[in-house]
Scaffold this motif. Structure first.
Motif, PDB file in Angstrom:
ATOM      1  N   THR A 108       0.515  29.361 -29.070  1.00 44.21           N
ATOM      2  CA  THR A 108       1.966  29.536 -29.156  1.00 44.21           C
ATOM      3  C   THR A 108       2.652  28.452 -29.989  1.00 44.21           C
ATOM      4  O   THR A 108       3.859  28.511 -30.192  1.00 44.21           O
ATOM      5  CB  THR A 108       2.598  29.559 -27.755  1.00 44.21           C
ATOM      6  N   GLY A 109       1.886  27.464 -30.453  1.00 47.69           N
ATOM      7  CA  GLY A 109       2.478  26.441 -31.318  1.00 47.69           C
ATOM      8  C   GLY A 109       2.874  25.170 -30.598  1.00 47.69           C
ATOM      9  O   GLY A 109       3.822  24.496 -31.020  1.00 47.69           O
ATOM     10  N   LYS A 110       2.151  24.809 -29.554  1.00 52.01           N
ATOM     11  CA  LYS A 110       2.507  23.602 -28.787  1.00 52.01           C
ATOM     12  C   LYS A 110       2.331  22.337 -29.621  1.00 52.01           C
ATOM     13  O   LYS A 110       3.161  21.425 -29.565  1.00 52.01           O
ATOM     14  CB  LYS A 110       1.667  23.534 -27.502  1.00 52.01           C
ATOM     15  N   GLN A 115       8.915  25.004 -22.545  1.00 55.16           N
ATOM     16  CA  GLN A 115       8.053  26.167 -22.347  1.00 55.16           C
ATOM     17  C   GLN A 115       8.018  26.972 -23.636  1.00 55.16           C
ATOM     18  O   GLN A 115       9.040  27.477 -24.088  1.00 55.16           O
ATOM     19  CB  GLN A 115       8.570  27.028 -21.189  1.00 55.16           C
ATOM     20  N   MET A 116       6.839  27.088 -24.236  1.00 54.25           N
ATOM     21  CA  MET A 116       6.691  27.846 -25.473  1.00 54.25           C
ATOM     22  C   MET A 116       6.474  29.320 -25.127  1.00 54.25           C
ATOM     23  O   MET A 116       5.507  29.663 -24.444  1.00 54.25           O
ATOM     24  CB  MET A 116       5.507  27.324 -26.284  1.00 54.25           C
ATOM     25  N   PRO A 117       7.357  30.207 -25.562  1.00 52.27           N
ATOM     26  CA  PRO A 117       7.196  31.631 -25.234  1.00 52.27           C
ATOM     27  C   PRO A 117       6.045  32.254 -25.999  1.00 52.27           C
ATOM     28  O   PRO A 117       5.696  31.823 -27.103  1.00 52.27           O
ATOM     29  CB  PRO A 117       8.534  32.240 -25.654  1.00 52.27           C
ATOM     30  N   SER A 118       5.433  33.268 -25.420  1.00 52.78           N
ATOM     31  CA  SER A 118       4.376  33.990 -26.117  1.00 52.78           C
ATOM     32  C   SER A 118       4.985  34.816 -27.252  1.00 52.78           C
ATOM     33  O   SER A 118       6.178  35.113 -27.240  1.00 52.78           O
ATOM     34  CB  SER A 118       3.630  34.905 -25.145  1.00 52.78           C
ATOM     35  N   ARG A 161      -1.597  31.982 -33.477  1.00 46.52           N
ATOM     36  CA  ARG A 161      -2.883  31.705 -34.095  1.00 46.52           C
ATOM     37  C   ARG A 161      -3.565  33.003 -34.542  1.00 46.52           C
ATOM     38  O   ARG A 161      -4.155  33.072 -35.623  1.00 46.52           O
ATOM     39  CB  ARG A 161      -3.780  30.939 -33.130  1.00 46.52           C
ATOM     40  N   GLU A 162      -3.469  34.029 -33.730  1.00 49.45           N
ATOM     41  CA  GLU A 162      -4.050  35.326 -34.087  1.00 49.45           C
ATOM     42  C   GLU A 162      -3.314  35.933 -35.276  1.00 49.45           C
ATOM     43  O   GLU A 162      -3.933  36.473 -36.197  1.00 49.45           O
ATOM     44  CB  GLU A 162      -3.996  36.271 -32.892  1.00 49.45           C
ATOM     45  N   LEU A 163      -1.986  35.849 -35.258  1.00 48.79           N
ATOM     46  CA  LEU A 163      -1.197  36.379 -36.371  1.00 48.79           C
ATOM     47  C   LEU A 163      -1.553  35.666 -37.675  1.00 48.79           C
ATOM     48  O   LEU A 163      -1.701  36.302 -38.720  1.00 48.79           O
ATOM     49  CB  LEU A 163       0.294  36.230 -36.058  1.00 48.79           C
ATOM     50  N   GLU A 164      -1.704  34.362 -37.616  1.00 46.37           N
ATOM     51  CA  GLU A 164      -2.050  33.589 -38.817  1.00 46.37           C
ATOM     52  C   GLU A 164      -3.404  34.037 -39.373  1.00 46.37           C
ATOM     53  O   GLU A 164      -3.570  34.191 -40.588  1.00 46.37           O
ATOM     54  CB  GLU A 164      -2.086  32.097 -38.490  1.00 46.37           C
TER      55      GLU A 164
END
Length: 311
Positions: free
Chosen positions: A14-16, A149-152, A200-203
């Motif tokens: 999620t980019g933490k 909190q990083m949203p999905s 990460r999957e999108l990238e």
């Protein structure tokens, strides 16, 4: 900006870490180190040496003074990734250092003051870990001063087109080429996709689109979530051990990936090596090991052969 400890939570991908780096870059410490430590990657027996440093003779093989992670991050930011997986036996040692921001190298008598901004991240339910005794309550209170909190990604589908276009442009610049914009129908499908691997999957999907150049490769992934799943053989082998069949399946999958990327780059092996993030020599070895043709000139003959004759 305040420099109290920050705990960043959220699912994997999620980019933490990106959020942690932004916090560092926006702070008065941005001219100093941002030091990332993956907590479960440090063996228990090396924890004190890695975090606090050591002096010569502190243990067998310690021949010179060495600063630990805490000292290396002095005046900067110490980012403790996956802190929820830190061994319970090591947590008191970390807590002691964080209470007054003083550390003693192994083999040293005196403590050293450290000036660090602490940012931690975890994909675990940290409160649940505390409740079941897997994470110390006092350490949790020390790191959980400010929570982010990083949203999905599935919670923010409107971000998908922005992120996808960003990564396509990014990797087009890195790998060369100018892929066509994604169709509106595919982009809508991507917005509806659940993204179990988040950003990460999108990238990774954007990178594959840049390399392979067709929307079919994206469709095959989002319709069957997961990274290029190995094919199940039509005939089940009841006599060959699992480890042997697994090794054969992995080799077959690797061969398909290499062949696909070679074809996407018109058999330019240097571009292919860069796309796969391996050395040119490694690619040549893998081409030979897989029995692939050395160039596209031999490819038409190879692809017309039955699979069992390609080896």
């Amino acid at each position: 900006m305040t420099e109290v400890p920050v705990l960043i939570t959220g699912e994997s991908g999620t980019g933490k870490e990106l959020a942690a780096r932004l916090l560092h870059d926006m702070s008065s410490r941005r001219a100093h180190n941002f030091l990332k430590v993956i907590c479960p990657a440090i063996p228990q027996q090396l924890f004190e040496s890695e975090f606090f440093g050591h002096e010569p003779g502190a243990f067998t093989g310690a021949k010179e003074s060495r600063a630990g992670k805490c000292e290396q991050a002095d005046k900067g930011t110490l980012f403790l990734d996956e802190i929820g997986e830190l061994d319970l036996a090591l947590q008191p040692k970390l807590l002691h250092a964080l209470q007054d921001f003083r550390v003693a190298r192994l083999g040293a008598v005196n403590e050293r003051a450290i000036d660090i901004r602490l940012i931690c991240a975890t994909n675990r339910d940290i409160e649940a870990e505390v409740a079941k005794g897997a994470f110390r309550k006092d350490l949790f209170y020390r790191i959980n001063v400010l929570r982010i909190q990083m949203p999905s990604l599935r919670e923010r589908p409107s971000d998908v087109p922005i992120l996808m276009n960003h990564f396509i442009q990014l990797y087009a610049g890195k790998f060369g080429g100018s892929p066509a914009p994604l169709s509106a129908s595919l982009m809508k499908l991507l917005e509806e996709y659940q993204w179990p691997g988040n950003i990460r999957e999108l990238e990774n999907i954007a990178k594959r689109y840049v390399v392979l150049g067709t929307e079919e490769h994206i469709l095959s992934l989002v319709r069957q979530p997961g990274e290029l799943r190995p094919e199940v053989p039509d005939i089940i082998d009841l006599t060959t051990p699992l480890r042997v069949q697994t090794k054969q399946a992995v080799r077959h999958l690797e061969k398909k990936i290499i062949l696909g990327v070679l074809e996407a780059h018109k058999w330019n092996r240097r571009k292919t090596a860069r796309s796969l993030d391996i050395s040119y020599r490694t690619l040549l070895y893998k081409i030979k090991e897989a029995g692939l043709p050395a160039s596209h000139l031999a490819n038409s003959h190879w692809t017309n052969l039955p699979f069992h004759d390609r080896h």
